[in-house]
Design an enzyme around this catalytic site. Structure first.
Site, short mmCIF file in Angstrom:
data_model
loop_
_atom_site.label_atom_id
_atom_site.label_comp_id
_atom_site.label_asym_id
_atom_site.label_seq_id
_atom_site.Cartn_x
_atom_site.Cartn_y
_atom_site.Cartn_z
N HIS A 1 -9.44 9.65 12.08
CA HIS A 1 -9.94 10.98 11.73
C HIS A 1 -11.46 11.07 11.74
O HIS A 1 -12.01 12.14 11.51
CB HIS A 1 -9.43 11.36 10.33
CG HIS A 1 -7.99 11.00 10.10
ND1 HIS A 1 -6.98 11.54 10.84
CD2 HIS A 1 -7.41 10.11 9.24
CE1 HIS A 1 -5.82 11.01 10.43
NE2 HIS A 1 -6.06 10.14 9.47
N ALA B 1 -7.55 5.20 8.96
CA ALA B 1 -8.46 6.30 8.60
C ALA B 1 -9.51 6.57 9.69
O ALA B 1 -10.01 7.70 9.80
CB ALA B 1 -9.15 5.98 7.28
N TYR C 1 4.05 4.78 3.21
CA TYR C 1 3.98 3.90 4.38
C TYR C 1 5.16 2.92 4.50
O TYR C 1 5.27 2.21 5.49
CB TYR C 1 2.67 3.11 4.35
CG TYR C 1 1.45 4.02 4.43
CD1 TYR C 1 1.23 4.83 5.54
CD2 TYR C 1 0.54 4.08 3.37
CE1 TYR C 1 0.14 5.68 5.60
CE2 TYR C 1 -0.56 4.92 3.43
CZ TYR C 1 -0.76 5.72 4.55
OH TYR C 1 -1.84 6.56 4.61
N ARG D 1 0.82 -1.20 0.00
CA ARG D 1 0.00 0.00 0.00
C ARG D 1 0.86 1.26 0.00
O ARG D 1 1.58 1.52 0.98
CB ARG D 1 -0.85 -0.02 1.28
CG ARG D 1 -1.70 1.18 1.47
CD ARG D 1 -2.32 1.20 2.86
NE ARG D 1 -3.15 2.37 2.98
CZ ARG D 1 -3.51 2.93 4.12
NH1 ARG D 1 -3.13 2.38 5.26
NH2 ARG D 1 -4.24 4.01 4.13
N ARG E 1 -6.50 14.81 7.56
CA ARG E 1 -5.75 13.90 8.43
C ARG E 1 -5.22 14.61 9.68
O ARG E 1 -4.59 13.99 10.54
CB ARG E 1 -4.58 13.26 7.66
CG ARG E 1 -5.01 12.35 6.55
CD ARG E 1 -3.83 11.65 5.90
NE ARG E 1 -4.16 11.28 4.52
CZ ARG E 1 -4.76 10.14 4.17
NH1 ARG E 1 -5.08 9.24 5.06
NH2 ARG E 1 -5.02 9.89 2.90
N HIS F 1 1.26 6.52 14.07
CA HIS F 1 1.03 6.58 12.62
C HIS F 1 2.37 6.43 11.93
O HIS F 1 3.37 7.02 12.38
CB HIS F 1 0.39 7.90 12.20
CG HIS F 1 -0.92 8.11 12.85
ND1 HIS F 1 -2.07 7.48 12.43
CD2 HIS F 1 -1.26 8.85 13.93
CE1 HIS F 1 -3.06 7.82 13.23
NE2 HIS F 1 -2.61 8.65 14.16
N LEU F 2 2.36 5.67 10.84
CA LEU F 2 3.61 5.53 10.07
C LEU F 2 4.01 6.86 9.45
O LEU F 2 5.18 7.25 9.47
CB LEU F 2 3.42 4.48 8.98
CG LEU F 2 3.19 3.06 9.51
CD1 LEU F 2 1.90 2.49 8.97
CD2 LEU F 2 4.35 2.18 9.16
N SER F 3 3.02 7.54 8.88
CA SER F 3 3.30 8.83 8.22
C SER F 3 3.10 9.96 9.21
O SER F 3 2.44 9.79 10.25
CB SER F 3 2.36 9.00 7.02
OG SER F 3 1.01 9.06 7.45
N ASP G 1 -14.82 6.60 21.97
CA ASP G 1 -15.62 6.20 23.14
C ASP G 1 -15.11 4.88 23.74
O ASP G 1 -15.07 4.73 24.96
CB ASP G 1 -17.09 6.06 22.75
CG ASP G 1 -17.77 7.41 22.54
OD1 ASP G 1 -17.17 8.45 22.88
OD2 ASP G 1 -18.90 7.43 22.01
C1 DQA Z 1 -2.09 6.25 8.94
C2 DQA Z 1 -2.49 7.66 8.51
C3 DQA Z 1 -3.98 7.72 8.19
O1 DQA Z 1 -4.32 9.03 7.77
C4 DQA Z 1 -4.31 6.74 7.08
O2 DQA Z 1 -5.71 6.76 6.82
C5 DQA Z 1 -3.84 5.37 7.38
C6 DQA Z 1 -2.50 5.21 7.92
C7 DQA Z 1 -0.57 6.12 9.17
O3 DQA Z 1 -0.16 5.15 9.79
O4 DQA Z 1 0.20 6.97 8.69
O5 DQA Z 1 -4.50 4.39 7.10
O6 DQA Z 1 -2.73 5.96 10.19
#
Ligand code: DQA
Length: 146
Positions: free
Chosen positions: A81, A78, A24, A19, A112, A101-103, A88
């Site tokens: 967000h 995702a 990522y 992906r 985001r 988060h990786l990014s 909850d």
């Molecule tokens: C993510 C960042 C999110 O915005 C995205 O929808 C992902 C991966 C990350 O690990 O960078 O699915 O969580």
């Protein structure tokens, strides 16, 4: 026997490696989970990994974590967000929560930049690719032994 640290990954993270590798990275989720198990062994903690593409399944697993995890590391993908339901469920936990988060989500599209998970997380690690999960595990161990 201490309870395991739960590592939760949300939608599309099962596709890591294939992906958008420029965002990522090339490492797959099973490879990340293997790295986490090695690190867990070195730190002397137990790690349990869980992934789902479905919001309700993630909510149910987080509910279970109330009684069967000593902390939660979560990349909600995702749903980070969008999901009040995951916020909850995380709010039920008294154990530490670390968001990964990786990014670097703050360098990306504005949609985001909002994270429901951050509203409850003890801390957030983003932008370091797969290393972020290992950093989160180290941080969790630090919180638990502090
Ligand atoms: C993510 C960042 C999110 O915005 C995205 O929808 C992902 C991966 C990350 O690990 O960078 O699915 O969580």
């Amino acid at each position: 026997m201490p309870l395991p640290i739960l590592v939760v990954n949300g939608p599309n993270l099962n596709m890591l490696g294939a992906r958008e590798p420029s965002i990522y990275g090339k490492i797959s989720l099973p490879e990340i989970e293997e790295r986490l198990q090695l690190k867990a062994k070195a730190l002397g903690v137990e790690v349990e990994c869980f992934q789902s593409n479905e919001e309700g399944v993630l909510v149910t697993r987080l509910q279970e974590a109330v009684s069967n995890a000593s902390g939660v590391i979560i990349n909600a993908g995702a749903y980070t967000h969008t999901s009040v339901a995951i916020l909850d469920a995380l709010s039920l936990l008294t154990q530490p929560i670390i968001e990964v988060h990786l990014s670097n989500i703050y360098r990306r599209e504005s949609f985001r930049h909002k994270s429901y998970v951050s509203m409850i997380a003890r801390g957030i690690i983003c932008g370091f690719g797969a290393d972020g999960y290992v950093m989160a595990l180290e941080a969790m161990k630090g919180l638990q032994t502090a």
